[in-house]
Write an enzyme that holds these catalytic residues in place. Structure first.
Site, PDB file in Angstrom:
ATOM      1  N   ARG A 186       0.851  -1.303   0.188  1.00  0.00           N
ATOM      2  CA  ARG A 186       0.030  -0.264  -0.163  1.00  0.00           C
ATOM      3  C   ARG A 186       0.948   1.248  -0.030  1.00  0.00           C
ATOM      4  O   ARG A 186       1.909   1.090   0.627  1.00  0.00           O
ATOM      5  CB  ARG A 186      -1.010   0.043   1.258  1.00  0.00           C
ATOM      6  CG  ARG A 186      -2.133  -0.971   1.254  1.00  0.00           C
ATOM      7  CD  ARG A 186      -2.999  -0.941   2.292  1.00  0.00           C
ATOM      8  NE  ARG A 186      -2.129  -0.636   3.597  1.00  0.00           N
ATOM      9  CZ  ARG A 186      -2.774   0.043   4.777  1.00  0.00           C
ATOM     10  NH1 ARG A 186      -4.057   0.390   4.565  1.00  0.00           N
ATOM     11  NH2 ARG A 186      -2.012   0.204   6.038  1.00  0.00           N
TER      12      ARG A 186
ATOM     13  N   SER B 295       7.202  -4.910   7.181  1.00  0.00           N
ATOM     14  CA  SER B 295       6.866  -5.883   8.601  1.00  0.00           C
ATOM     15  C   SER B 295       7.349  -7.417   8.372  1.00  0.00           C
ATOM     16  O   SER B 295       6.904  -8.197   8.333  1.00  0.00           O
ATOM     17  CB  SER B 295       5.330  -5.930   8.475  1.00  0.00           C
ATOM     18  OG  SER B 295       4.805  -4.764   8.525  1.00  0.00           O
TER      19      SER B 295
ATOM     20  N   ASP C 156       5.691  -3.055  11.507  1.00  0.00           N
ATOM     21  CA  ASP C 156       3.895  -2.771  11.952  1.00  0.00           C
ATOM     22  C   ASP C 156       3.668  -2.629  13.270  1.00  0.00           C
ATOM     23  O   ASP C 156       2.685  -1.826  13.488  1.00  0.00           O
ATOM     24  CB  ASP C 156       3.215  -3.522  10.898  1.00  0.00           C
ATOM     25  CG  ASP C 156       3.317  -5.215  11.210  1.00  0.00           C
ATOM     26  OD1 ASP C 156       4.305  -5.393  12.050  1.00  0.00           O
ATOM     27  OD2 ASP C 156       2.746  -6.085  10.827  1.00  0.00           O
TER      28      ASP C 156
HETATM   29  C1  BGC Z   1       7.121 -10.545  11.013  1.00  0.00           C
HETATM   30  C2  BGC Z   1       7.118  -9.338  11.879  1.00  0.00           C
HETATM   31  C3  BGC Z   1       5.843  -8.719  11.577  1.00  0.00           C
HETATM   32  C4  BGC Z   1       4.642  -9.728  12.165  1.00  0.00           C
HETATM   33  C5  BGC Z   1       3.196  -9.023  11.870  1.00  0.00           C
HETATM   34  C6  BGC Z   1       6.166 -11.584  11.292  1.00  0.00           C
HETATM   35  O1  BGC Z   1       6.131 -12.324  10.375  1.00  0.00           O
HETATM   36  O2  BGC Z   1       8.277 -11.303  11.544  1.00  0.00           O
HETATM   37  O3  BGC Z   1       8.098  -8.449  11.813  1.00  0.00           O
HETATM   38  O4  BGC Z   1       5.562  -7.699  12.717  1.00  0.00           O
HETATM   39  O5  BGC Z   1       4.808 -10.653  11.075  1.00  0.00           O
HETATM   40  O6  BGC Z   1       2.863  -8.514  10.458  1.00  0.00           O
END
Ligand code: BGC
Length: 453
Positions: free
Chosen positions: A80, A144, A198
């Site tokens: 996004r 994320s 995130d």
């Molecule tokens: C990632 C994290 C992320 C989470 C939620 C996980 O797979 O390692 O960095 O915050 O997913 O999106």
């Protein structure tokens, strides 16, 4: 549960076995909390730990951050681009959002293709909004995945999760890769002002308007959390003077001190990152459907459910049952479970007997309840770490479809808090925190800009 075939002991025994392996008792929750604390301590001290405890180079918002930012959000099957305005008084406006589906070819191809795709989406967004391509703009990039940051706007990917495997990215600085891709298509004046997980975006966005929010959690495709830690406690920290707080991205999805069932072992072995993100594989939306699928596959093999050849085919196919299907099935409170019927008959399975429908829903509940109880155990660990006697109110800002949409998920989490803390459980307040990935990242970019100047 009461069913027609209850006469068969094999059936009874196997259902009890499933109930046992998916249960997480209050005592088990207490052990998880103890283990979480020991892993947190090790992670903060720089020792080997399943909790990486990654410094984010930012603290929570003060509510006075101001400015216009373009936020980028990459973390699942969509990318996004979001234009965000912060008014400096706790008010935020999302001026525009474009959403692009990330095809499997980009998730699993080369990193260069993935970042070229992202850069082209940004270009498309700017052209669509009539933003000149040579305009100087600050980007807030929510990425994320587990990133070891070296400052607020730089960091290396430690490992991919959630089905991404794009080559040539692990070990590289994400911001450098994005900049290279932007330069290639002639965009030179966009500057990444913040690289953000995130969870951190979620905590910062929620704390912009709710100062008692001190944990950010994602319960969606993946799962993770962050909280503000006293810098003096981050023993591995070699940066700024040890005063104040810094938000720690825990990467709790990788926590691995857990009892795992044979089904979890199957899911882990079939994943692109075996041995990693064990908690995530028992909790998050990307995996719950798969867990239920492999259990049903086993039930079929044992001749305890759906006695139809086409059911075998359906439940043998990876990804044929989604967490969303489970959510719909559990939301269906009718006696004849039309939702199960709808899902199953869509795949041409015939002879759908009531007993099989009931059993599917029952096992679905075992799987989702375990997810909620493990999430609650993890949240309780973080809250007790900050406030061992639970004296203060803690708002937990949570984003993600499991929390937002899964029937009864929040109630199942709250049951655990009551079991643990009785009347004090009211000090843990789980609230939906919307769009940390856009707004939160923009606020962090604004914090970074204000400390720079
Ligand atoms: C990632 C994290 C992320 C989470 C939620 C996980 O797979 O390692 O960095 O915050 O997913 O999106």
């Amino acid at each position: 549960m009461s069913t027609k075939t209850k006469t068969t002991t094999a059936y009874d025994e196997f259902v009890s076995y499933l109930e046992k392996i998916f249960a997480v008792s209050t005592d088990e929750v207490k052990v998880i909390i103890k283990d979480f604390h020991s892993e947190m301590q090790k992670g903060l001290s720089g020792f080997e730990s399943s909790l990486k405890m990654l410094p984010s180079f930012t603290d929570r918002a003060k509510g006075i951050e101001k400015g216009k930012f373009i936020a980028l959000d990459l973390g699942g099957t969509n990318f996004r681009v979001i234009a965000v305005d912060l008014d400096g008084k706790g008010g935020t406006t999302i001026v525009g959002v474009n959403k692009y589906v990330i095809d499997k070819q980009y998730m699993e191809g080369s990193g260069e293709q993935l970042f070229d795709f992202i850069a082209n989406c940004i270009k498309g967004f700017m052209e669509g909004k009539n933003i000149p391509l040579d305009k100087k703009l600050e980007l807030a990039f929510t990425f994320s995945f587990p990133v070891e940051q070296t400052n607020v706007a730089a960091g290396k990917l430690l490992t991919w999760t959630k089905g991404f495997t794009a080559s040539g990215v692990v070990g590289e600085d994400i911001v450098v890769l994005l900049n290279e891709a932007l330069r290639k298509i002639g965009i030179k004046n966009l500057k990444v002002a913040a690289l953000v997980n995130d969870t951190v975006g979620t905590l910062v966005a929620k704390s912009y308007t709710e100062p008692s929010c001190d944990v950010g959690v994602i319960l969606g495709t993946g799962t993770n959390a962050c909280y503000p830690e006293k810098i003096i406690n981050i023993r591995k920290w070699r940066g700024m003077p040890p005063k104040g707080n810094m938000i720690i991205n825990m990467e709790w999805g990788n926590f691995d001190k857990l009892f795992v069932s044979p089904y979890d072992k199957d899911i882990d072995a079939a994943s692109p990152n075996p041995g990693k993100h064990r908690l995530e594989k028992m909790v998050s939306g990307m995996f719950l459907g798969e867990i239920l699928r492999v259990v049903v596959r086993d039930l079929i093999k044992r001749d305890l459910i759906f006695k139809d050849e086409s059911a075998t085919n359906l439940f043998s196919k990876n990804g044929s049952l989604k967490t969303e299907n489970m959510s719909n099935i559990e939301a269906d409170t009718s006696d004849n479970l039309g939702e199960v019927e709808a899902f199953i008959s869509k795949h041409n399975v015939k002879n759908i007997d009531q007993n099989s429908k009931d059993l599917l829903k029952h096992v679905s509940k075992l799987v989702s309840k375990r997810s909620a109880r493990l999430s609650a155990a993890a949240i309780a660990s973080v809250v007790l770490w900050m406030d061992p006697e639970l004296k203060n109110k803690h708002v937990i800002g949570i984003d993600g479809s499991l929390f937002e949409k899964y029937p009864g998920y929040k109630d199942m989490m709250e049951e655990v808090f009551i079991e643990l803390f009785k009347t004090h459980a009211k000090n843990i307040v789980c609230e939906h925190a919307r769009d940390g990935s856009g707004v939160g990242a923009a606020i962090i970019a604004a914090i970074a800009a204000s400390t720079e100047g």
